[in-house]
Design a protein around this motif. Sequence first.
Motif, PDB file in Angstrom:
ATOM      1  N   LEU A 334       1.010  -1.325   0.217  1.00 25.31           N
ATOM      2  CA  LEU A 334       0.011   0.073  -0.010  1.00 25.31           C
ATOM      3  C   LEU A 334       0.926   1.234  -0.151  1.00 25.31           C
ATOM      4  CD1 LEU A 334      -2.910  -0.840   2.361  1.00 25.31           C
ATOM      5  CD2 LEU A 334      -2.860  -0.824  -0.180  1.00 25.31           C
ATOM      6  N   ALA A 338       0.012   2.710  -3.554  1.00 30.50           N
ATOM      7  CA  ALA A 338      -1.043   3.800  -3.076  1.00 30.50           C
ATOM      8  C   ALA A 338      -0.558   4.918  -2.548  1.00 30.50           C
ATOM      9  CB  ALA A 338      -2.166   3.179  -2.423  1.00 30.50           C
ATOM     10  N   VAL A 340      -0.117   5.192   0.634  1.00 34.08           N
ATOM     11  CA  VAL A 340      -0.542   5.193   1.867  1.00 34.08           C
ATOM     12  C   VAL A 340      -0.037   4.572   2.875  1.00 34.08           C
ATOM     13  CG1 VAL A 340      -3.025   4.981   2.997  1.00 34.08           C
ATOM     14  CG2 VAL A 340      -2.930   5.654   0.751  1.00 34.08           C
ATOM     15  N   LYS A 371      -7.194   5.840  -3.198  1.00 32.61           N
ATOM     16  CA  LYS A 371      -6.013   5.458  -3.728  1.00 32.61           C
ATOM     17  C   LYS A 371      -5.842   3.903  -3.423  1.00 32.61           C
ATOM     18  CE  LYS A 371      -3.005   9.317  -4.575  1.00 32.61           C
ATOM     19  NZ  LYS A 371      -1.795   9.814  -3.982  1.00 32.61           N
ATOM     20  N   ILE A 372      -6.560   3.584  -2.108  1.00 34.92           N
ATOM     21  CA  ILE A 372      -6.449   1.962  -1.640  1.00 34.92           C
ATOM     22  C   ILE A 372      -7.257   1.429  -2.849  1.00 34.92           C
ATOM     23  CG2 ILE A 372      -6.690   0.344   0.002  1.00 34.92           C
ATOM     24  CD1 ILE A 372      -6.032   2.264   2.068  1.00 34.92           C
TER      25      ILE A 372
END
Length: 378
Positions: A334, A338, A340, A371-372
């Motif tokens: 992630l 992403a 994150v 984004k995830i």
Amino acid sequence: MKLSDKIEAIEESVTVQFTPLIQKLRNEGKEIIDFAVGEPDFETPLTVIESTKDAIDARKTRYGPVSGLYELKSKIARQFDKYSSDNIIISNGSKQSLYSIFQAILNPLDEVIIPTPYWVSFSQQITLAGGIPVFVNTRDHQLDLNEIEKAITKKTKAILINSPNNPTGAVYPKSDLEKIAELSLRYNLYIVSDEAYDFFVYGGLKHVTLFTFENIRDRVIITKSFSKSYSMTGFRVGYVAARKEIIRAITKLQSHVSGNVCTFVQYGALAALSVDESIILQRLNELERKRDAAYNYVSKLFNCIKPRGAFYLFPDVSSRLKKGETSKDFAAFLLKNAGVAVVPGEAFGMKNHIRISYAVDEKLLEKGFEKIFEVISR
Ligand code: PLP
């Protein structure tokens, strides 16, 4: 030259292991949305800032009593029926409080029961005090009282309770806490109750402190903190409330470790106790909205129990893990893909979960989850 066995026996927090990678990605110009934070994004209340500054201007800059300012201890003591300032010690945050408690109550090889998942420092601090952490599974993040009773041995010295809980956000009902109180009486145990998140309960729930039960007052040791409640994480101020002998023992230890908590900071803490209730309520409502929004996003992707307190979600991500992977791999995925940051469940003794803090700006919360979604559905 070798280091001590004591220091070799503890581990660096998994949370910290990601810091260099986050820094590297940021240095490369990548935006990193931080869902790993363990603090609310609210400003420290103005009255706290002003009172701290006033205390500096008034030259409250000298050593003070080791256990804390009398005014501050007395004001805190009023929350605890029949307690006085002698039942309180001010510490450099509840992290220090817990360290001191374990040093004060544990002999080598004494056992402390900890429900899993648990906040990272509990087990390490118990180990540093020569004790043995004994982990007990929870059921749907709630206490499993049978398992707790089964884990009690002749060496058990204490049960550790953390409600509202970090990392799960679980809030334990009064009936379960009552049973913990009964167990502590039946087996002659201390209860260490970490109530750092006592302000953060949602849906009209009320925080139940283990101080409620009068018959265990001689054995319950409560730690609370100004960090989360008043957005004062950097001030480093918390306290222990317990019977006087325990406070005296911790004061003896603190007199050799740190002495008093920064004098002018304690005036800021004193002001915090008079912060307008409406400000606290407003913040709580905002966090509850964020919890609902975050839970909606998360439950579309993972299995997640809806938390009723603190400001974390602790979803089970096992359905998203490839063979042999753990949440550490997933958190790294992630972060890299992403942008994150979350905390892998390993940090809390569960490798199929991640911890997401939703105490972040509302727009960032939305952007982070988008984004995830994007990288997971790719
Ligand atoms: N206890 C729990 C459960 C926590 O989550 C934390 C911080 O994240 C602490 C204690 C320590 O808080 P502080 O030392 O800032 O009071």
